[in-house]
Design an enzyme around this catalytic site. Structure first.
Site, PDB file in Angstrom:
ATOM      1  N   ARG A   7       0.823  -1.219   0.000  1.00  0.00           N
ATOM      2  CA  ARG A   7       0.000   0.000   0.000  1.00  0.00           C
ATOM      3  C   ARG A   7       0.854   1.265   0.000  1.00  0.00           C
ATOM      4  O   ARG A   7       0.449   2.303   0.549  1.00  0.00           O
ATOM      5  CB  ARG A   7      -0.967   0.022   1.192  1.00  0.00           C
ATOM      6  CG  ARG A   7      -2.051  -1.053   1.103  1.00  0.00           C
ATOM      7  CD  ARG A   7      -3.090  -0.870   2.196  1.00  0.00           C
ATOM      8  NE  ARG A   7      -3.980  -2.022   2.250  1.00  0.00           N
ATOM      9  CZ  ARG A   7      -4.568  -2.465   3.358  1.00  0.00           C
ATOM     10  NH1 ARG A   7      -4.350  -1.859   4.499  1.00  0.00           N
ATOM     11  NH2 ARG A   7      -5.368  -3.503   3.320  1.00  0.00           N
ATOM     12  N   ARG A  57      -3.409   6.160   0.098  1.00  0.00           N
ATOM     13  CA  ARG A  57      -4.000   7.228   0.905  1.00  0.00           C
ATOM     14  C   ARG A  57      -3.017   8.012   1.767  1.00  0.00           C
ATOM     15  O   ARG A  57      -3.328   9.118   2.199  1.00  0.00           O
ATOM     16  CB  ARG A  57      -5.095   6.635   1.802  1.00  0.00           C
ATOM     17  CG  ARG A  57      -6.289   6.128   1.021  1.00  0.00           C
ATOM     18  CD  ARG A  57      -7.225   5.323   1.901  1.00  0.00           C
ATOM     19  NE  ARG A  57      -6.621   4.068   2.349  1.00  0.00           N
ATOM     20  CZ  ARG A  57      -7.199   3.217   3.181  1.00  0.00           C
ATOM     21  NH1 ARG A  57      -8.389   3.498   3.666  1.00  0.00           N
ATOM     22  NH2 ARG A  57      -6.601   2.094   3.519  1.00  0.00           N
ATOM     23  N   ARG A  93      -6.640  11.448  -7.236  1.00  0.00           N
ATOM     24  CA  ARG A  93      -7.818  10.573  -7.177  1.00  0.00           C
ATOM     25  C   ARG A  93      -9.100  11.339  -6.884  1.00  0.00           C
ATOM     26  O   ARG A  93     -10.196  10.769  -6.912  1.00  0.00           O
ATOM     27  CB  ARG A  93      -7.629   9.544  -6.047  1.00  0.00           C
ATOM     28  CG  ARG A  93      -7.100   8.178  -6.427  1.00  0.00           C
ATOM     29  CD  ARG A  93      -8.118   7.221  -6.993  1.00  0.00           C
ATOM     30  NE  ARG A  93      -9.439   7.225  -6.398  1.00  0.00           N
ATOM     31  CZ  ARG A  93      -9.797   6.580  -5.308  1.00  0.00           C
ATOM     32  NH1 ARG A  93      -8.923   5.861  -4.634  1.00  0.00           N
ATOM     33  NH2 ARG A  93     -11.040   6.651  -4.855  1.00  0.00           N
TER      34      ARG A  93
END
Length: 355
Positions: A38, A42, A51
């Site tokens: 990841r 985020r 995004r």
């Protein structure tokens, strides 16, 4: 062909002698390679900006956007490998399963699969279903140069759990009820998912991915005997399906300390280890002939820099005797992680392990 062989026709590839691929093959490295699960996502403000206004599944189908997001952590952190930005449910969406990724929840399946008739909704995945994936991988390989790209897919058990439960689950009641109560239906479900997963990985490898990782995020919910009997055959089918490409195959699950040996036995060249088991103990459980990946606790990154360095040193010390080691977190980067902490960690591992 094993990942330790130099594949025919690949002698001159830019990534072959990278630290990451050398570690996967258990060869000497100039430094311990680092990447983070990841790492694209985020925790990065540039990710949130690019995004903005685009739904998760939609973004996974936009090659230019996937390319930009995948490259962001490579630019910012100097990691030794990129991982293709996608989601494990993309191949299911591509074959027509009615699902969506709901913010704060995760993948939600409109009509869960719980009967033999439901299996008919799981048709084989064809390359034409995911042309956007192949296009994005080709774009990335062109941009990354000597930095390897890791392709990935969800493992059959974890995909089955989403499909049977209808979404994320704490106890996997419906999943286990099918596995124990109708073992033939369960085996047929996992076999279909193994075929879909294999096809999805092949698309990425044939487009240029240098390695692949099979994520079995939820398989830690199983006892070893259940894993061996009810899950391992499907995972092994996936690893065998891509074995001829000669790219390293990584297997990772969460809470899988009791399953590490079996996960290696399923056919991986590299076994990912979460933070619960020290790497030297993990090596004992996995046995010889496999590289290991991991395994600092993602929450450690919220501590002061000196504490993070201390925990990283513990991981490196535990890995000192390994045949091959790829430094990673024991799971994915947490959303509120300070990106600077990741950059510092990459620099620290590189400095401490420079040969």
């Amino acid at each position: 062909m094993s990942a330790n062989d130099r594949p025919t026709g690949q002698q001159q590839t830019a990534t072959y002698d990278s630290a990451f691929l050398r570690a996967c093959r258990r060869e000497p490295v100039p430094h311990t390679p680092v990447w983070f699960m990841r790492q694209a996502g985020r925790s990065l403000p540039e990710y949130r900006k690019v995004r903005e206004g685009t739904a998760m599944l939609e973004s996974c189908m936009m090659p230019e956007l996937v390319t930009e997001i995948t490259l962001q952590p490579v630019r910012r952190h100097g990691v030794d490998a990129a991982i293709y930005f996608s989601d494990i449910v993309v191949p299911l969406k591509a074959i027509g399963i009615d699902l969506d990724i709901k913010p704060g929840v995760g993948p939600v399946v409109e009509r869960p699969i719980r009967t033999r008739a439901d299996l008919e909704r799981l048709r084989p995945l064809e390359p034409e279903d995911v042309t956007y994936v192949a296009e994005a991988v080709r774009m990335l390989v062109g941009e990354l140069g000597a930095t390897p790209l890791i392709g990935f897919a969800g493992a059959p058990f974890t995909l089955a759990s989403y499909l049977v439960e209808g979404g994320p689950s704490r106890n996997h009641e419906h999943t286990k009820a099918m596995m124990y109560g109708d073992p033939q239906l369960w085996a047929d479900l996992l076999d279909r998912l193994a075929g879909i997963t294999s096809a999805f990985l092949k698309v990425q490898i044939e487009a240029g991915a240098s390695a692949v990782q099979l994520f079995d995020s939820w398989v830690g919910a199983l006892a070893p005997a259940d894993y061996r009997r009810s899950v391992m055959p499907a995972s092994a089918k996936v690893f065998e399906a891509v074995s001829g490409y000669g790219v390293p195959r990584i297997h990772f699950g969460v809470g899988t300390g009791e399953l590490l040996g079996l996960m290696g036995e399923a056919g991986a060249d590299v076994v990912g280890v979460d933070w619960r088991v020290p790497l030297d103990e993990a090596a004992r459980r996995v046995g010889p002939g496999k590289a290991l990946q991991g395994n600092i606790d993602p929450a450690v990154l919220f501590a002061p820099p000196e504490a993070v360095a201390g925990k990283a040193r513990e991981v490196l010390d535990a890995a000192a005797g390994l045949e091959g080691h790829i430094f990673n977190l024991g799971h994915g980067v947490l959303p509120n992680t300070d990106p600077a902490a990741l950059t510092r960690l990459v620099e620290y591992v590189h400095e401490q392990t420079a040969r």
